[in-house]
Write a protein that holds these residues in place. Sequence first.
Motif, PDB file in Angstrom:
ATOM      1  N   ALA A   1      30.379  57.033  42.916  1.00 28.86           N
ATOM      2  CA  ALA A   1      29.920  56.798  44.556  1.00 28.86           C
ATOM      3  C   ALA A   1      28.485  57.562  44.562  1.00 28.86           C
ATOM      4  N   GLU A   2      28.906  59.428  43.904  1.00 30.12           N
ATOM      5  CA  GLU A   2      28.031  60.342  43.745  1.00 30.12           C
ATOM      6  C   GLU A   2      26.915  60.317  43.130  1.00 30.12           C
ATOM      7  N   LYS A   3      27.142  59.580  41.617  1.00 29.63           N
ATOM      8  CA  LYS A   3      26.430  59.285  40.581  1.00 29.63           C
ATOM      9  C   LYS A   3      25.491  58.326  41.307  1.00 29.63           C
ATOM     10  N   ILE A   4      25.605  57.227  41.927  1.00 28.57           N
ATOM     11  CA  ILE A   4      24.300  56.170  42.785  1.00 28.57           C
ATOM     12  C   ILE A   4      24.403  56.406  43.823  1.00 28.57           C
ATOM     13  N   LEU A   5      24.619  57.363  44.702  1.00 28.82           N
ATOM     14  CA  LEU A   5      24.024  57.491  46.428  1.00 28.82           C
ATOM     15  C   LEU A   5      23.553  59.220  46.387  1.00 28.82           C
ATOM     16  N   GLY A   6      23.991  59.520  45.867  1.00 29.97           N
ATOM     17  CA  GLY A   6      23.642  61.311  46.257  1.00 29.97           C
ATOM     18  C   GLY A   6      24.586  61.735  46.739  1.00 29.97           C
ATOM     19  N   LYS A   7      25.444  63.179  46.898  1.00 28.77           N
ATOM     20  CA  LYS A   7      26.503  63.952  46.881  1.00 28.77           C
ATOM     21  C   LYS A   7      26.495  64.164  48.377  1.00 28.77           C
ATOM     22  N   GLU A   8      24.901  64.033  49.110  1.00 26.62           N
ATOM     23  CA  GLU A   8      24.928  63.863  50.127  1.00 26.62           C
ATOM     24  C   GLU A   8      25.934  63.182  50.981  1.00 26.62           C
ATOM     25  N   ASN A   9      25.332  62.255  50.565  1.00 28.45           N
ATOM     26  CA  ASN A   9      26.080  60.832  51.248  1.00 28.45           C
ATOM     27  C   ASN A   9      27.527  60.654  50.939  1.00 28.45           C
ATOM     28  N   ILE A  10      28.323  61.234  50.304  1.00 30.58           N
ATOM     29  CA  ILE A  10      29.277  60.984  50.647  1.00 30.58           C
ATOM     30  C   ILE A  10      30.520  62.245  51.694  1.00 30.58           C
ATOM     31  N   GLU A  11      30.962  61.234  52.072  1.00 34.36           N
ATOM     32  CA  GLU A  11      31.923  62.295  53.493  1.00 34.36           C
ATOM     33  C   GLU A  11      33.380  61.928  53.226  1.00 34.36           C
ATOM     34  N   HIS A  12      34.165  63.520  53.537  1.00 35.15           N
ATOM     35  CA  HIS A  12      35.216  63.313  53.953  1.00 35.15           C
ATOM     36  C   HIS A  12      36.029  62.936  55.252  1.00 35.15           C
ATOM     37  N   PRO A  13      35.895  62.212  55.565  1.00 31.48           N
ATOM     38  CA  PRO A  13      36.697  62.385  56.911  1.00 31.48           C
ATOM     39  C   PRO A  13      38.006  62.606  57.668  1.00 31.48           C
ATOM     40  N   LYS A  14      38.583  63.124  58.756  1.00 32.72           N
ATOM     41  CA  LYS A  14      40.116  63.029  58.721  1.00 32.72           C
ATOM     42  C   LYS A  14      40.510  61.347  58.790  1.00 32.72           C
ATOM     43  N   PRO A  15      42.314  61.840  58.435  1.00 31.05           N
ATOM     44  CA  PRO A  15      42.604  60.418  58.416  1.00 31.05           C
ATOM     45  C   PRO A  15      42.603  59.467  59.782  1.00 31.05           C
ATOM     46  N   ASP A  16      42.446  58.044  59.506  1.00 27.57           N
ATOM     47  CA  ASP A  16      41.408  57.284  60.782  1.00 27.57           C
ATOM     48  C   ASP A  16      42.940  56.934  60.627  1.00 27.57           C
ATOM     49  N   MET A  17      43.649  56.042  61.840  1.00 28.56           N
ATOM     50  CA  MET A  17      44.894  55.981  62.755  1.00 28.56           C
ATOM     51  C   MET A  17      44.357  54.188  63.314  1.00 28.56           C
ATOM     52  N   GLY A  18      43.469  53.799  62.205  1.00 25.86           N
ATOM     53  CA  GLY A  18      43.631  51.995  62.197  1.00 25.86           C
ATOM     54  C   GLY A  18      44.528  51.883  61.209  1.00 25.86           C
ATOM     55  N   GLY A  19      44.804  50.283  60.700  1.00 24.28           N
ATOM     56  CA  GLY A  19      46.090  50.380  59.991  1.00 24.28           C
ATOM     57  C   GLY A  19      45.191  49.232  58.811  1.00 24.28           C
ATOM     58  N   GLU A  20      46.032  48.700  57.660  1.00 24.63           N
ATOM     59  CA  GLU A  20      45.624  48.804  56.655  1.00 24.63           C
ATOM     60  C   GLU A  20      46.217  47.798  55.457  1.00 24.63           C
ATOM     61  N   ASP A  21      46.794  46.894  55.450  1.00 22.90           N
ATOM     62  CA  ASP A  21      47.637  46.267  54.797  1.00 22.90           C
ATOM     63  C   ASP A  21      47.979  45.903  52.922  1.00 22.90           C
ATOM     64  N   PHE A  22      46.083  47.355  52.899  1.00 28.67           N
ATOM     65  CA  PHE A  22      45.899  47.410  51.353  1.00 28.67           C
ATOM     66  C   PHE A  22      47.206  48.106  50.932  1.00 28.67           C
ATOM     67  N   ALA A  23      47.915  49.079  51.626  1.00 27.85           N
ATOM     68  CA  ALA A  23      48.838  49.764  51.226  1.00 27.85           C
ATOM     69  C   ALA A  23      49.759  49.801  50.999  1.00 27.85           C
ATOM     70  N   TYR A  24      50.211  48.492  51.490  1.00 24.90           N
ATOM     71  CA  TYR A  24      51.988  47.700  50.099  1.00 24.90           C
ATOM     72  C   TYR A  24      51.325  47.895  48.990  1.00 24.90           C
ATOM     73  N   TYR A  25      49.955  47.596  48.465  1.00 22.29           N
ATOM     74  CA  TYR A  25      49.403  47.802  46.618  1.00 22.29           C
ATOM     75  C   TYR A  25      49.686  49.075  46.609  1.00 22.29           C
ATOM     76  N   LEU A  26      49.506  50.054  47.006  1.00 24.88           N
ATOM     77  CA  LEU A  26      49.271  51.399  46.875  1.00 24.88           C
ATOM     78  C   LEU A  26      51.449  52.207  46.572  1.00 24.88           C
ATOM     79  N   GLN A  27      52.089  50.737  47.057  1.00 24.03           N
ATOM     80  CA  GLN A  27      53.106  51.315  47.064  1.00 24.03           C
ATOM     81  C   GLN A  27      53.613  51.297  45.573  1.00 24.03           C
ATOM     82  N   LYS A  28      52.931  50.382  45.016  1.00 23.44           N
ATOM     83  CA  LYS A  28      53.135  49.503  44.121  1.00 23.44           C
ATOM     84  C   LYS A  28      53.233  50.019  42.854  1.00 23.44           C
TER      85      LYS A  28
END
Length: 380
Positions: A303-330
């Motif tokens: 993403a840095e190579k494509i967009l530049g480092k200034e366009n990369i953010e590192h926010p705090k964790p989000d309180m939303g939910g996502e079932d992509f989590a199940y894939y990451l358990q595997k």
Amino acid sequence: MEIDEYIIKTREYFHEYPELSFKEYKTADKIEEELKAMGLAPKRITETGIIADIKGKGNKTVAIRADIDALPVTEENKVQYVSRNEGVMHACGHDTHMAMLLGAAKMLIADKEKLNGNIRLIFQPAEELPPGGAVDMIKHGALDNVDYIIGQHIMGFLPAGHVAIYYKEMMANADEFDITVHGKGGHGSAPQDAIDAIYITAHLVEMLNTIVSREIDPRDPAVITVGTINAGYRYNIIAAHSKLTGTVRTFSLEVQEKIIKRIKDVLEGLKSTYGIEYEYEYKKGYPVLINNEKISRDIEEVAEKILGKENIEHPKPDMGGEDFAYYLQKIPGAYYFFGAKNVKKGINSPNHSPTFDVDEDQLYTGARILKEAAMSILNK
């Protein structure tokens, strides 16, 4: 047709014809049609879930996942591609997820000779409706022979052309609770002869809010939200029953279990004090989404190579939910956010809003990040 034009055109088609969770039949048909036109052999592994493989050189496989369902929202945008299915809208950007993955597939096929492994395309139904579509997709083989998985979600809070990267915890446990309070009905003029379910429910809502503010360590993120309250018959009748529903968001099992118990304790206290009866059901939803740090850093590097480092953010964790989590358990993998907001173009609504839209000029970039990230992971 150029790939950027293809992505926008495809996204607008999906936006015009949204379908609800587990009912994405025409959407799935369109995805299969597009994949077959690319020379791929899509496989329907659930009623509306699709996988397709792009074969390269080597044995390792990276999966890229897009969710395909829409929301029960009536669209208020005045655009040419407005939803034609009344009361249903792609208000969370899953139309863009499908279009970007299809665009990435075209680019990956064009670079197939450079692939040091294989790509698994996953088009998953029902992210928006628990229990979600991920578990069923996994059960029916979506991750068979897959080594890594990545995915992205377009977000209305994030400026277009920005990416938000999370190295570890990204999204919360997303749970639901249902409570029914049973009091004793009566005439509004004689409260002494009744047990007012509405009055007690008001106490209950206040007490639920103190669980997080006074009993959970403030360094442990947690949310309790009451979303609905239904009670009463008429202006001069004391309600005998009240029903409320809500959500709990946490990042640790310890905090999650404490909140489950404390809601029960609060209800027992109200029972003892006011003589009510109650029903309490707690439904654990999508688990906490925890990224693999190495994969997240691989995506960040691309993403840095494509967009530049200034366009990369590192926010705090989000309180939303996502079932992509199940894939990451595997298997190891990572999820990230991709920006949709462009205030100058009037695109400034949050996800799930009836006016949610995206800056379509950025969709090609989103597809390119998916493609380059998958290739980078295979190369490493």
